[in-house]
Design a protein around this motif. Structure first.
Motif, PDB file in Angstrom:
ATOM      1  N   MET A  68       0.863  -1.271   0.076  1.00 20.48           N
ATOM      2  CA  MET A  68       0.049   0.021  -0.265  1.00 20.48           C
ATOM      3  C   MET A  68       0.755   1.340  -0.031  1.00 20.48           C
ATOM      4  O   MET A  68       1.917   1.217   0.627  1.00 20.48           O
ATOM      5  N   HIS A  69       0.521   2.097  -0.960  1.00 19.07           N
ATOM      6  CA  HIS A  69       1.280   3.602  -0.951  1.00 19.07           C
ATOM      7  C   HIS A  69       1.478   4.165   0.597  1.00 19.07           C
ATOM      8  O   HIS A  69       0.398   3.957   1.375  1.00 19.07           O
ATOM      9  N   ASP A  70       2.296   4.880   0.855  1.00 19.27           N
ATOM     10  CA  ASP A  70       2.404   5.454   2.080  1.00 19.27           C
ATOM     11  C   ASP A  70       1.136   6.608   2.291  1.00 19.27           C
ATOM     12  O   ASP A  70       0.438   6.293   3.609  1.00 19.27           O
ATOM     13  N   GLU A  71       0.782   7.268   1.600  1.00 14.87           N
ATOM     14  CA  GLU A  71      -0.370   8.165   1.601  1.00 14.87           C
ATOM     15  C   GLU A  71      -1.709   7.097   1.770  1.00 14.87           C
ATOM     16  O   GLU A  71      -2.538   7.451   2.691  1.00 14.87           O
ATOM     17  N   GLU A  72      -1.785   5.948   1.208  1.00 20.68           N
ATOM     18  CA  GLU A  72      -2.936   5.398   1.578  1.00 20.68           C
ATOM     19  C   GLU A  72      -3.012   4.684   2.738  1.00 20.68           C
ATOM     20  O   GLU A  72      -3.998   4.756   3.436  1.00 20.68           O
ATOM     21  N   SER A  73      -1.689   4.247   3.311  1.00 19.78           N
ATOM     22  CA  SER A  73      -1.615   3.996   4.699  1.00 19.78           C
ATOM     23  C   SER A  73      -2.189   4.843   5.498  1.00 19.78           C
ATOM     24  O   SER A  73      -2.648   4.541   6.535  1.00 19.78           O
ATOM     25  N   ARG A  74      -1.531   6.109   5.456  1.00 19.60           N
ATOM     26  CA  ARG A  74      -1.707   6.995   6.361  1.00 19.60           C
ATOM     27  C   ARG A  74      -3.393   7.418   6.639  1.00 19.60           C
ATOM     28  O   ARG A  74      -3.831   7.667   7.566  1.00 19.60           O
ATOM     29  N   ARG A  75      -4.016   7.506   5.417  1.00 16.35           N
ATOM     30  CA  ARG A  75      -5.655   7.402   5.184  1.00 16.35           C
ATOM     31  C   ARG A  75      -6.040   6.561   6.037  1.00 16.35           C
ATOM     32  O   ARG A  75      -7.331   6.867   6.791  1.00 16.35           O
ATOM     33  N   LEU A  76      -5.620   5.321   5.789  1.00 21.35           N
ATOM     34  CA  LEU A  76      -6.369   4.129   6.420  1.00 21.35           C
ATOM     35  C   LEU A  76      -6.052   4.339   7.967  1.00 21.35           C
ATOM     36  O   LEU A  76      -7.198   4.061   8.928  1.00 21.35           O
ATOM     37  N   GLU A  77      -4.933   4.377   8.551  1.00 28.51           N
ATOM     38  CA  GLU A  77      -4.526   4.820   9.650  1.00 28.51           C
ATOM     39  C   GLU A  77      -5.396   5.723  10.518  1.00 28.51           C
ATOM     40  O   GLU A  77      -5.876   5.610  11.711  1.00 28.51           O
ATOM     41  N   GLU A  78      -5.426   6.898   9.797  1.00 27.60           N
ATOM     42  CA  GLU A  78      -6.581   7.951  10.212  1.00 27.60           C
ATOM     43  C   GLU A  78      -7.862   7.585  10.570  1.00 27.60           C
ATOM     44  O   GLU A  78      -8.464   7.968  11.713  1.00 27.60           O
ATOM     45  N   HIS A  79      -8.504   6.840   9.381  1.00 24.65           N
ATOM     46  CA  HIS A  79      -9.707   6.369   9.745  1.00 24.65           C
ATOM     47  C   HIS A  79     -10.059   5.509  10.862  1.00 24.65           C
ATOM     48  O   HIS A  79     -10.789   5.438  11.643  1.00 24.65           O
ATOM     49  N   LEU A  80      -8.964   4.482  10.810  1.00 27.67           N
ATOM     50  CA  LEU A  80      -8.978   3.479  12.138  1.00 27.67           C
ATOM     51  C   LEU A  80      -9.063   4.163  13.561  1.00 27.67           C
ATOM     52  O   LEU A  80      -9.681   4.000  14.128  1.00 27.67           O
ATOM     53  N   LEU A  81      -8.055   5.251  13.622  1.00 29.53           N
ATOM     54  CA  LEU A  81      -7.893   5.762  14.637  1.00 29.53           C
ATOM     55  C   LEU A  81      -9.107   6.714  15.188  1.00 29.53           C
ATOM     56  O   LEU A  81      -9.549   6.726  16.535  1.00 29.53           O
ATOM     57  N   SER A  82      -9.896   7.136  14.101  1.00 24.57           N
ATOM     58  CA  SER A  82     -10.745   8.132  14.539  1.00 24.57           C
ATOM     59  C   SER A  82     -12.167   7.230  15.125  1.00 24.57           C
ATOM     60  O   SER A  82     -12.877   7.704  15.670  1.00 24.57           O
ATOM     61  N   LEU A  83     -12.115   6.010  14.497  1.00 25.54           N
ATOM     62  CA  LEU A  83     -13.322   5.134  14.963  1.00 25.54           C
ATOM     63  C   LEU A  83     -12.921   4.535  16.435  1.00 25.54           C
ATOM     64  O   LEU A  83     -13.934   4.536  17.325  1.00 25.54           O
ATOM     65  N   ILE A  84     -11.557   4.574  16.921  1.00 23.42           N
ATOM     66  CA  ILE A  84     -11.521   4.123  18.178  1.00 23.42           C
ATOM     67  C   ILE A  84     -11.576   5.443  19.242  1.00 23.42           C
ATOM     68  O   ILE A  84     -12.026   5.089  20.115  1.00 23.42           O
ATOM     69  N   THR A  85     -11.210   6.449  18.671  1.00 26.95           N
ATOM     70  CA  THR A  85     -11.550   7.608  19.587  1.00 26.95           C
ATOM     71  C   THR A  85     -12.749   8.225  19.674  1.00 26.95           C
ATOM     72  O   THR A  85     -13.355   8.664  20.440  1.00 26.95           O
ATOM     73  N   THR A  86     -13.785   7.916  18.666  1.00 28.41           N
ATOM     74  CA  THR A  86     -15.266   8.092  19.114  1.00 28.41           C
ATOM     75  C   THR A  86     -16.087   6.994  19.452  1.00 28.41           C
ATOM     76  O   THR A  86     -17.301   7.246  19.559  1.00 28.41           O
ATOM     77  N   GLU A  87     -15.567   5.884  19.683  1.00 31.28           N
ATOM     78  CA  GLU A  87     -16.450   5.017  20.589  1.00 31.28           C
ATOM     79  C   GLU A  87     -16.657   5.180  21.737  1.00 31.28           C
ATOM     80  O   GLU A  87     -15.631   5.689  22.481  1.00 31.28           O
ATOM     81  N   PRO A  88     -17.623   4.947  22.262  1.00 29.00           N
ATOM     82  CA  PRO A  88     -18.058   5.056  23.710  1.00 29.00           C
ATOM     83  C   PRO A  88     -16.990   4.360  24.760  1.00 29.00           C
ATOM     84  O   PRO A  88     -16.943   3.366  24.421  1.00 29.00           O
TER      85      PRO A  88
END
Length: 88
Positions: A68-88
């Motif tokens: 996976m290109h670095d930019e794609e990996s960064r976008r996926l990582e940001e998305h996954l982190l946002s899911l973790i920080t918004t879960e109750p």
């Protein structure tokens, strides 16, 4: 001239290393795949190359992300982190 076989699948579980999908058709173990994962809110696809590493029943398969290109990996990582920080 090579043909591309497309298969739609529902993501069940996603990590930086792979994805578990539910689909109507299972590919053989070891099959190379191009994954296009559409992330909200912009719905621009994260594209990765991987391979089928596990099949579960008739409708689930695990795909290991091999490249996976670095930019794609960064976008996926940001998305996954946002899911973790918004879960109750």
């Amino acid at each position: 001239d090579s043909e591309t076989d497309q298969l739609e699948a529902e993501a069940i579980d996603v990590s930086l290393n792979g994805i578990l999908v539910r689909t109507s058709r299972i590919l053989p173990l070891g099959s190379p795949v191009e994954v296009r994962l559409y992330l909200p809110p912009e719905a621009k696809a994260v594209v990765a190359l991987g391979s089928v590493v596990r099949v579960s029943g008739n409708h689930q398969m695990a795909i290991r992300i091999d490249r996976m290109h670095d930019e794609e990996s960064r976008r996926l990582e940001e998305h996954l982190l946002s899911l973790i920080t918004t879960e109750p």
